[in-house]
Motif scaffolding. Structure first.
Motif, PDB file in Angstrom:
ATOM      1  N   PRO B  44       0.813  -1.221   0.000  1.00 14.11           N
ATOM      2  CA  PRO B  44       0.000   0.000   0.000  1.00 14.11           C
ATOM      3  C   PRO B  44       0.847   1.272   0.000  1.00 14.11           C
ATOM      4  O   PRO B  44       0.473   2.262  -0.627  1.00 14.11           O
ATOM      5  CB  PRO B  44      -0.833  -0.102   1.280  1.00 14.11           C
ATOM      6  N   LEU B  45       2.007   1.224   0.660  1.00 15.48           N
ATOM      7  CA  LEU B  45       2.867   2.406   0.682  1.00 15.48           C
ATOM      8  C   LEU B  45       3.382   2.713  -0.725  1.00 15.48           C
ATOM      9  O   LEU B  45       3.447   3.878  -1.138  1.00 15.48           O
ATOM     10  CB  LEU B  45       4.036   2.168   1.646  1.00 15.48           C
ATOM     11  N   GLY B  47       1.835   2.024  -3.441  1.00 15.44           N
ATOM     12  CA  GLY B  47       0.680   2.584  -4.157  1.00 15.44           C
ATOM     13  C   GLY B  47       0.489   4.060  -3.846  1.00 15.44           C
ATOM     14  O   GLY B  47       0.232   4.863  -4.740  1.00 15.44           O
ATOM     15  N   CYS B  48       0.658   4.409  -2.561  1.00 11.60           N
ATOM     16  CA  CYS B  48       0.528   5.820  -2.163  1.00 11.60           C
ATOM     17  C   CYS B  48       1.621   6.653  -2.823  1.00 11.60           C
ATOM     18  O   CYS B  48       1.364   7.747  -3.327  1.00 11.60           O
ATOM     19  CB  CYS B  48       0.667   5.978  -0.655  1.00 11.60           C
ATOM     20  N   GLY B  49       2.846   6.126  -2.788  1.00 11.31           N
ATOM     21  CA  GLY B  49       3.970   6.856  -3.366  1.00 11.31           C
ATOM     22  C   GLY B  49       3.792   7.049  -4.860  1.00 11.31           C
ATOM     23  O   GLY B  49       3.990   8.149  -5.390  1.00 11.31           O
ATOM     24  N   THR B  51       0.975   7.004  -6.682  1.00  9.64           N
ATOM     25  CA  THR B  51      -0.111   7.940  -7.015  1.00  9.64           C
ATOM     26  C   THR B  51       0.287   9.369  -6.634  1.00  9.64           C
ATOM     27  O   THR B  51      -0.069  10.318  -7.330  1.00  9.64           O
ATOM     28  CB  THR B  51      -1.418   7.542  -6.302  1.00  9.64           C
ATOM     29  N   PHE B  52       1.059   9.514  -5.555  1.00 12.73           N
ATOM     30  CA  PHE B  52       1.508  10.863  -5.184  1.00 12.73           C
ATOM     31  C   PHE B  52       2.409  11.437  -6.266  1.00 12.73           C
ATOM     32  O   PHE B  52       2.250  12.584  -6.690  1.00 12.73           O
ATOM     33  CB  PHE B  52       2.253  10.822  -3.844  1.00 12.73           C
ATOM     34  N   TRP B  82      -6.736  11.828  -2.665  1.00 15.89           N
ATOM     35  CA  TRP B  82      -5.525  11.008  -2.618  1.00 15.89           C
ATOM     36  C   TRP B  82      -5.402  10.326  -1.253  1.00 15.89           C
ATOM     37  O   TRP B  82      -5.061   9.138  -1.174  1.00 15.89           O
ATOM     38  CB  TRP B  82      -4.289  11.871  -2.905  1.00 15.89           C
ATOM     39  N   LEU B  83      -5.704  11.062  -0.189  1.00 12.11           N
ATOM     40  CA  LEU B  83      -5.645  10.465   1.149  1.00 12.11           C
ATOM     41  C   LEU B  83      -6.643   9.306   1.257  1.00 12.11           C
ATOM     42  O   LEU B  83      -6.335   8.273   1.860  1.00 12.11           O
ATOM     43  CB  LEU B  83      -5.921  11.530   2.218  1.00 12.11           C
ATOM     44  N   CYS B  86      -5.173   6.321  -0.511  1.00 11.95           N
ATOM     45  CA  CYS B  86      -4.169   5.701   0.374  1.00 11.95           C
ATOM     46  C   CYS B  86      -4.849   4.910   1.487  1.00 11.95           C
ATOM     47  O   CYS B  86      -4.452   3.782   1.788  1.00 11.95           O
ATOM     48  CB  CYS B  86      -3.271   6.770   0.990  1.00 11.95           C
ATOM     49  N   LEU B  89      -6.086   1.719   0.163  1.00 12.68           N
ATOM     50  CA  LEU B  89      -5.011   0.749  -0.090  1.00 12.68           C
ATOM     51  C   LEU B  89      -4.575   0.081   1.220  1.00 12.68           C
ATOM     52  O   LEU B  89      -4.418  -1.141   1.277  1.00 12.68           O
ATOM     53  CB  LEU B  89      -3.818   1.441  -0.760  1.00 12.68           C
ATOM     54  N   PHE B  90      -4.387   0.882   2.265  1.00  7.93           N
ATOM     55  CA  PHE B  90      -3.973   0.314   3.556  1.00  7.93           C
ATOM     56  C   PHE B  90      -5.082  -0.553   4.151  1.00  7.93           C
ATOM     57  O   PHE B  90      -4.802  -1.619   4.699  1.00  7.93           O
ATOM     58  CB  PHE B  90      -3.573   1.428   4.528  1.00  7.93           C
TER      59      PHE B  90
END
Lengths: 453, 113
Positions: B44-45, B47-49, B51-52, B82-83, B86, B89-90
């Motif tokens: 998930p991290l 994925g966040c990175g 998309t960021f 975006w949050l 994230c 995802l988590f």
């Protein structure tokens, strides 16, 4: 197993064998020996992933080898769609890097929607694969000595246009589709020449590395890899050549090879899921992080806008006294809204597609362009210059080819989805032509100058 | 015309990836591997990175005037969206982790009788 404990097994003491390489470079032996021992220790400590290796790199490599040419070709097609014959494809001055010019067809009507959608969509989807590929070869960047031989120097130099080119194209492209011009230079110029730099690096890299990629792919079975869980994941067998991608002192794996492939592929799927709504009207709202995932409102004119009337300097005053001027024939013809509405009307379902990678299909109603040409006294037009009321801007005027003018669905539209155009969509009248780039579907049309050639 | 700014961004793209982005995510990953269920954080991290990085302009509201001129909309919703992506995802990762634990536990219980 803690990650920092080296994996015991059949690993050779060192696959880098840096000292012998130094001799290849023709350097004195005493100084480099201590330097290289240091480099070897550093490399052992730094590059410990048990997954890196020629097979993994080749899997990412072959994916990009298949997909990136599609991105390049569709990008260059988009340049041609802009009509370089009329000097309206940007950059205009391309020196020897001009493409074989042909007139962009009008059929299929979704042609430009497809080429630009593929260019942007596939470009975005490949970003995780590009990052994974770069991760898989990153020890090479810090390899010591930096140059071992002339051949190695050439190979290293091709990596500059390759890696720099792809990163530059991704960065400028990603910023452009979100209207962020933080870079301050002309996007079209940068993206066009950047593409050629990348292409040169790409071709050189493929020529140099293709045999290694084939060897890499043959070294392991994908099917077997996909059945190998973390508990049975082992480093790849280091090949005999120097600067192998396989770690000299690999740590215990924390993810299986199939897990890493799934992570890169999952990243691509995530990006695809977040971008498809830019192009598919029914899924518009799923593109939650992109500009074109939103609509202005839920009404018949709520679909995305490319340039607002206020940004174009077109207000209610300009359109109140609107007249359409048709020139090119024996004398100029002027029409007001009522006269235009009195002409035969035609309705067509056509996409508006933009180089920023988004598109929307709507039902447009208006007068056929060929009808207007006949009215102007040019019944078989060879080209036409459509001018907008908007002031300035790179797209306040656009040339259309004879084929585009003669297409039965090529319209000067006054209505969309059964209602008059909104001011932001080009009221009182805008051009809509099958497969024509959105920016050339001129809004707030003030005049059309028809030419016989 | 090719300008100095273009060449700077070209070089900057290489430096930015090789000497900033890569060391950064590699360092974060070295911290993560201390955790036992590392992949449930790593995935998930990542994925966040990702998309960021890709959707940065909207998230940090960069280039809002040109965005507004082009679309007639503002960039207000993107940070919250975006949050949420994230968080999803988590949450998805945590759910998979829990499900796998339950399956493993019940399989173990069944074996024990």
């Amino acid at each position: 197993v803690p990650a920092d404990r080296p994996l015991q097994g059949d690993q050779p003491r060192s696959v880098l064998d840096v000292t012998s390489n130094m001799r290849l470079a023709g350097l004195p032996r005493s100084l480099p020996r201590s330097l290289s021992r240091h480099a070897e220790r550093r490399a052992r400590a730094l590059w410990r992933s048990p997954l890196r290796g020629p097979w993994l790199t080749s899997v990412f490599g072959v994916t990009l080898l298949v997909a990136l040419p599609l991105v390049v070709v569709t990008g260059l097609l988009d340049y041609l769609a802009y009509g370089p014959r009329f000097g309206q494809a940007f950059p205009v001055a391309v020196g020897p890097l001009h493409l074989p010019v042909f007139d962009w067809p009008t059929r299929p009507s979704w042609l430009f929607q497809l080429t630009e959608g593929l260019h942007v969509g596939l470009g975005l989807v490949l970003v995780p694969v590009i990052l994974a590929k770069l991760w898989s070869v990153v020890p090479r960047l810090f390899g010591w000595p930096p140059v071992r031989s002339f051949g190695h120097l050439v190979e290293r130099l091709t990596v500059v246009p390759l890696v720099g080119g792809i990163l530059f194209e991704v960065v400028t492209g990603v910023l452009n589709i979100q209207y962020d011009y933080v870079f301050g230079f002309d996007f079209y110029t940068a993206h066009y020449f950047g593409a050629w730099v990348f292409l040169a690096g790409f071709i050189a890299h493929v020529l140099v590395k293709f045999p290694a990629m084939v060897r890499g792919l043959r070294s392991r079975s994908l099917r077997a890899e996909l059945r190998t869980p973390l508990s049975r994941t082992r480093p790849e067998t280091p090949p005999s050549e120097p600067d192998s991608l396989v770690a000299a002192s690999p740590a215990a794996p924390t993810i299986s090879r199939r897990g890493l492939l799934a992570m890169a592929g999952g990243g691509s799927l995530l990006v695809a899921a977040l971008s498809v709504g830019q192009t598919v009207d029914g899924l518009r709202r799923t593109a939650v992080l992109l500009p074109r995932g939103r609509t202005v409102d839920d009404g018949p004119t709520g679909f995305p806008i490319n340039r607002t009337a206020s940004a174009a300097g077109v207000g209610p005053d300009e359109v109140q006294t609107w007249r359409l001027t048709l020139t090119g024939g024996p004398s100029a013809v002027t029409l007001d809204r009522a006269a235009l509405a009195g002409l035969p009307q035609h309705t067509a379902e056509l996409p508006i597609a933009c180089v920023e990678g988004w598109s929307t299909t709507q039902t447009w109603t208006g007068v056929r362009l060929v009808e207007l040409a006949a009215l102007a006294g040019v019944p078989t037009p060879g080209s036409a210059l459509v001018r907008s009321l908007e002031r300035g801007g790179a797209f306040s005027a656009a040339w259309l080819t004879g084929e585009q003018l003669r297409d039965p669905d090529a319209l000067l539209a006054t209505h969309v989805n059964g209602v008059p155009l909104s001011l932001d969509h080009g009221f009182p009248a805008r051009v809509v032509v099958p497969a024509l780039p959105g920016v050339h579907c001129t809004k707030w049309v003030g005049s059309i100058d028809f030419r016989t050639a | 015309m090719i300008t100095l700014a273009m060449l700077t961004w070209f070089a900057g793209a290489i430096v930015g990836h090789d000497l900033v982005l890569f060391p950064l995510y590699a360092a974060v990953d070295r911290l993560l591997v201390r955790v036992r269920a590392v992949n449930y954080l790593r995935v998930p991290l990542a994925g966040c990175g990702l998309t960021f990085l890709l959707f940065l302009p909207g998230i940090v509201r960069q280039g809002e005037p040109t965005f507004q001129a082009a679309t007639g909309l503002d960039q207000q919703p993107y940070l919250a969206r975006w949050l949420l992506v994230c968080a999803a995802l988590f949450a998805g990762s945590a759910l998979v982790y829990l499900l796998r634990r339950v399956i493993r536990w019940s399989a173990g219980a069944a074996r024990r009788g």
